[in-house]
Design a protein around this motif. Sequence first.
Motif, PDB file in Angstrom:
ATOM      1  N   VAL A 173      16.839   8.780  10.171  1.00 23.01           N
ATOM      2  CA  VAL A 173      16.356   9.898   9.362  1.00 23.01           C
ATOM      3  C   VAL A 173      15.102   9.429   8.626  1.00 23.01           C
ATOM      4  CG1 VAL A 173      18.634  10.933   9.051  1.00 23.01           C
ATOM      5  CG2 VAL A 173      17.794   9.278   7.374  1.00 23.01           C
ATOM      6  N   LYS A 174      14.217  10.367   8.289  1.00 22.37           N
ATOM      7  CA  LYS A 174      12.965  10.025   7.604  1.00 22.37           C
ATOM      8  C   LYS A 174      13.115  10.337   6.121  1.00 22.37           C
ATOM      9  CE  LYS A 174       9.169  10.430   9.850  1.00 22.37           C
ATOM     10  NZ  LYS A 174       7.934  10.894  10.560  1.00 22.37           N
ATOM     11  N   VAL A 175      12.694   9.397   5.281  1.00 21.10           N
ATOM     12  CA  VAL A 175      12.739   9.609   3.838  1.00 21.10           C
ATOM     13  C   VAL A 175      11.333   9.485   3.271  1.00 21.10           C
ATOM     14  CG1 VAL A 175      15.106   8.763   3.593  1.00 21.10           C
ATOM     15  CG2 VAL A 175      13.195   7.159   3.372  1.00 21.10           C
ATOM     16  N   LYS A 176      11.101  10.153   2.152  1.00 24.71           N
ATOM     17  CA  LYS A 176       9.792  10.137   1.498  1.00 24.71           C
ATOM     18  C   LYS A 176       9.708   8.954   0.537  1.00 24.71           C
ATOM     19  CE  LYS A 176       6.858  12.887  -1.554  1.00 24.71           C
ATOM     20  NZ  LYS A 176       6.778  14.111  -2.388  1.00 24.71           N
ATOM     21  N   ILE A 177       8.570   8.271   0.551  1.00 23.16           N
ATOM     22  CA  ILE A 177       8.298   7.205  -0.408  1.00 23.16           C
ATOM     23  C   ILE A 177       7.292   7.760  -1.418  1.00 23.16           C
ATOM     24  CG2 ILE A 177       7.493   4.842  -0.750  1.00 23.16           C
ATOM     25  CD1 ILE A 177      10.005   5.055   0.959  1.00 23.16           C
ATOM     26  N   ASP A 178       7.717   7.883  -2.656  1.00 22.32           N
ATOM     27  CA  ASP A 178       6.840   8.450  -3.680  1.00 22.32           C
ATOM     28  C   ASP A 178       5.725   7.473  -4.056  1.00 22.32           C
ATOM     29  OD1 ASP A 178       8.344  10.776  -3.865  1.00 22.32           O
ATOM     30  OD2 ASP A 178       9.708   9.895  -5.345  1.00 22.32           O
ATOM     31  N   GLU A 179       4.613   8.032  -4.544  1.00 26.10           N
ATOM     32  CA  GLU A 179       3.533   7.183  -5.072  1.00 26.10           C
ATOM     33  C   GLU A 179       4.069   6.351  -6.240  1.00 26.10           C
ATOM     34  OE1 GLU A 179       0.078   9.312  -6.213  1.00 26.10           O
ATOM     35  OE2 GLU A 179      -0.182  10.318  -4.273  1.00 26.10           O
ATOM     36  N   THR A 212       0.826  -1.221   0.000  1.00 26.94           N
ATOM     37  CA  THR A 212       0.000   0.000   0.000  1.00 26.94           C
ATOM     38  C   THR A 212       0.856   1.265   0.000  1.00 26.94           C
ATOM     39  OG1 THR A 212      -0.187  -0.222   2.402  1.00 26.94           O
ATOM     40  CG2 THR A 212      -2.017  -1.056   1.063  1.00 26.94           C
ATOM     41  N   ASP A 213       1.972   1.242   0.755  1.00 25.81           N
ATOM     42  CA  ASP A 213       2.874   2.406   0.752  1.00 25.81           C
ATOM     43  C   ASP A 213       3.523   2.585  -0.615  1.00 25.81           C
ATOM     44  OD1 ASP A 213       2.395   3.209   3.314  1.00 25.81           O
ATOM     45  OD2 ASP A 213       4.122   2.187   4.201  1.00 25.81           O
ATOM     46  N   ALA A 214       3.833   1.473  -1.270  1.00 21.51           N
ATOM     47  CA  ALA A 214       4.421   1.566  -2.599  1.00 21.51           C
ATOM     48  C   ALA A 214       3.434   2.193  -3.578  1.00 21.51           C
ATOM     49  CB  ALA A 214       4.837   0.177  -3.088  1.00 21.51           C
ATOM     50  N   VAL A 215       2.141   1.876  -3.408  1.00 21.92           N
ATOM     51  CA  VAL A 215       1.112   2.405  -4.312  1.00 21.92           C
ATOM     52  C   VAL A 215       0.761   3.847  -3.967  1.00 21.92           C
ATOM     53  CG1 VAL A 215      -1.287   2.162  -5.071  1.00 21.92           C
ATOM     54  CG2 VAL A 215       0.153   0.134  -4.793  1.00 21.92           C
ATOM     55  N   LEU A 216       0.496   4.109  -2.702  1.00 17.51           N
ATOM     56  CA  LEU A 216      -0.016   5.405  -2.266  1.00 17.51           C
ATOM     57  C   LEU A 216       1.060   6.397  -1.848  1.00 17.51           C
ATOM     58  CD1 LEU A 216      -2.995   4.080  -0.114  1.00 17.51           C
ATOM     59  CD2 LEU A 216      -3.051   4.852  -2.497  1.00 17.51           C
ATOM     60  N   ASP A 268      28.104   7.446   0.295  1.00 17.01           N
ATOM     61  CA  ASP A 268      26.668   7.669   0.473  1.00 17.01           C
ATOM     62  C   ASP A 268      26.028   6.461   1.160  1.00 17.01           C
ATOM     63  OD1 ASP A 268      27.064  10.019  -1.003  1.00 17.01           O
ATOM     64  OD2 ASP A 268      26.671   8.975  -2.898  1.00 17.01           O
ATOM     65  N   LEU A 269      24.805   6.663   1.612  1.00 14.83           N
ATOM     66  CA  LEU A 269      23.985   5.560   2.115  1.00 14.83           C
ATOM     67  C   LEU A 269      22.990   5.200   1.017  1.00 14.83           C
ATOM     68  CD1 LEU A 269      22.834   3.604   4.181  1.00 14.83           C
ATOM     69  CD2 LEU A 269      21.628   5.515   5.250  1.00 14.83           C
ATOM     70  N   LEU A 270      23.101   3.984   0.496  1.00 16.41           N
ATOM     71  CA  LEU A 270      22.239   3.530  -0.584  1.00 16.41           C
ATOM     72  C   LEU A 270      21.132   2.656   0.005  1.00 16.41           C
ATOM     73  CD1 LEU A 270      25.011   2.593  -3.192  1.00 16.41           C
ATOM     74  CD2 LEU A 270      23.858   4.791  -2.863  1.00 16.41           C
ATOM     75  N   VAL A 271      19.900   3.069  -0.220  1.00 15.91           N
ATOM     76  CA  VAL A 271      18.742   2.372   0.341  1.00 15.91           C
ATOM     77  C   VAL A 271      18.047   1.605  -0.779  1.00 15.91           C
ATOM     78  CG1 VAL A 271      16.579   2.616   1.598  1.00 15.91           C
ATOM     79  CG2 VAL A 271      18.480   4.183   2.077  1.00 15.91           C
ATOM     80  N   ASN A 272      18.085   0.303  -0.699  1.00 18.48           N
ATOM     81  CA  ASN A 272      17.426  -0.541  -1.700  1.00 18.48           C
ATOM     82  C   ASN A 272      15.985  -0.816  -1.247  1.00 18.48           C
ATOM     83  OD1 ASN A 272      17.271  -2.291  -4.009  1.00 18.48           O
ATOM     84  ND2 ASN A 272      17.413  -4.020  -2.590  1.00 18.48           N
ATOM     85  N   VAL A 273      15.022  -0.388  -2.070  1.00 15.34           N
ATOM     86  CA  VAL A 273      13.615  -0.504  -1.697  1.00 15.34           C
ATOM     87  C   VAL A 273      13.071  -1.871  -2.130  1.00 15.34           C
ATOM     88  CG1 VAL A 273      11.311   0.463  -1.964  1.00 15.34           C
ATOM     89  CG2 VAL A 273      13.305   1.981  -1.882  1.00 15.34           C
ATOM     90  N   ASN A 274      12.551  -2.601  -1.163  1.00 14.49           N
ATOM     91  CA  ASN A 274      11.896  -3.875  -1.431  1.00 14.49           C
ATOM     92  C   ASN A 274      10.418  -3.753  -1.056  1.00 14.49           C
ATOM     93  OD1 ASN A 274      14.375  -5.831  -1.842  1.00 14.49           O
ATOM     94  ND2 ASN A 274      14.837  -4.587  -0.028  1.00 14.49           N
ATOM     95  N   ILE A 275       9.544  -4.232  -1.939  1.00 14.06           N
ATOM     96  CA  ILE A 275       8.101  -4.181  -1.651  1.00 14.06           C
ATOM     97  C   ILE A 275       7.684  -5.515  -1.039  1.00 14.06           C
ATOM     98  CG2 ILE A 275       5.802  -3.933  -2.636  1.00 14.06           C
ATOM     99  CD1 ILE A 275       7.059  -2.185  -4.807  1.00 14.06           C
ATOM    100  N   TRP A 276       7.146  -5.425   0.147  1.00 16.77           N
ATOM    101  CA  TRP A 276       6.749  -6.635   0.877  1.00 16.77           C
ATOM    102  C   TRP A 276       5.370  -7.098   0.396  1.00 16.77           C
ATOM    103  CZ3 TRP A 276       8.893 -10.249   3.646  1.00 16.77           C
ATOM    104  CH2 TRP A 276       8.071 -11.123   4.392  1.00 16.77           C
TER     105      TRP A 276
END
Length: 386
Positions: free
Chosen positions: A305-311, A288-292, A336-344
Amino acid sequence: MAKRDYYEVLGVSKGASESEIKKAYRKLALKYHPDKNPDDKEAEDKFKEAAEAYEILSNPEKKQRYDQFGHAGTQGAGGFGGGGMNMDDIFSQFGDIFGGAFGGGGGFGGFGGGGGQRGGRRVNRGSNLRVKVTLSLSDIVNGVKKKIKLNKYVKCEPCSGTGAEGSSGFSTCDTCKGAGQVNRVTNTFLGQMQTTSTCPTCGGDGKIITNKCNTCYGDGIQKGEEVVEINIPAGVEGGMQLSVSGKGNMGPKGGIAGDLIVAIEEEEHAELKRDGLNLLYDLHISFTDAVLGGSAEIPTVGGKVKVKIDEGTQGGKVLRLKGKGIPELNGYRTGDLLVNVNIWTPQKLSKNEKEVIEKLRDSKNFHPQPTEKDKGFFERMKDQFR
């Protein structure tokens, strides 16, 4: 002025053996020796440059660091370090290389100019000590001071390291008559040749201990403890070795101390992985976060730190947090800090949840529609290794 490559200074290849490195240094040292080139600043600089190169390349541990990191790997690693060298340092540490090479009454009997006794003195150097230091990721990123308690040989206090009981515990050496060195004249087809060497009886001291110290029994050293503070710079990594000059075992009979070799080990972080100067983090977000869209907290060395997750965020997207990685050792870059996004993907759904998803199955927006910017696995791998 930038430093020259140490192999270039000595005129040897990177694969040169220990004997070849020593031979090359000896040749240069003899050529630019200050006694042979009085009041010649250029020759003195070349003499120091050669000594600095030999000090690094003749030490397997320092040579390994230099081969891996260049001049940056030798900074703050003990020894001469290039900047604070003086002739006494060079002569005391490398005097044995020259032996009795300077002879013939030409004023080269010692390294002090004018045939002083200093050249004949044998300097006893203590052995190196080795310790392991385990660092956290925070220590590596910020640099740290560590205090280490060492059990080692220190200078004998009662005799001040001389090995003798009081000032009257010595007598003049009969062999060299107190000179610390002996001269020998040989006949050759070119005529008589005089060579000078360290006195074999007193080892260059010019005196013999007649009344040994009751504490160290003539050695000048005793077992003791010392607390050493080590400044570990930011950016070090596991497997690297640092050298702290003069913090090893004390040499016997008024000698000099060896070095303290510090082997670096890295403590594994619970969430972050190191990749060179970069840090890696796997972020798992909900479908849902990945979609919305939404936000997520990311751990860093300095805190969360807080990062934004785009729609419409796709799985495999990499978020880059600039400057949140590891600083370069003796450099100016920071990773840098590289954040790999995985959708659960949920694995168990209730009946109602399944009904909702079923209604969306045939929706056009839920069918994959990748664009050129949505790189596949192989393209992302290529980018990672460029």
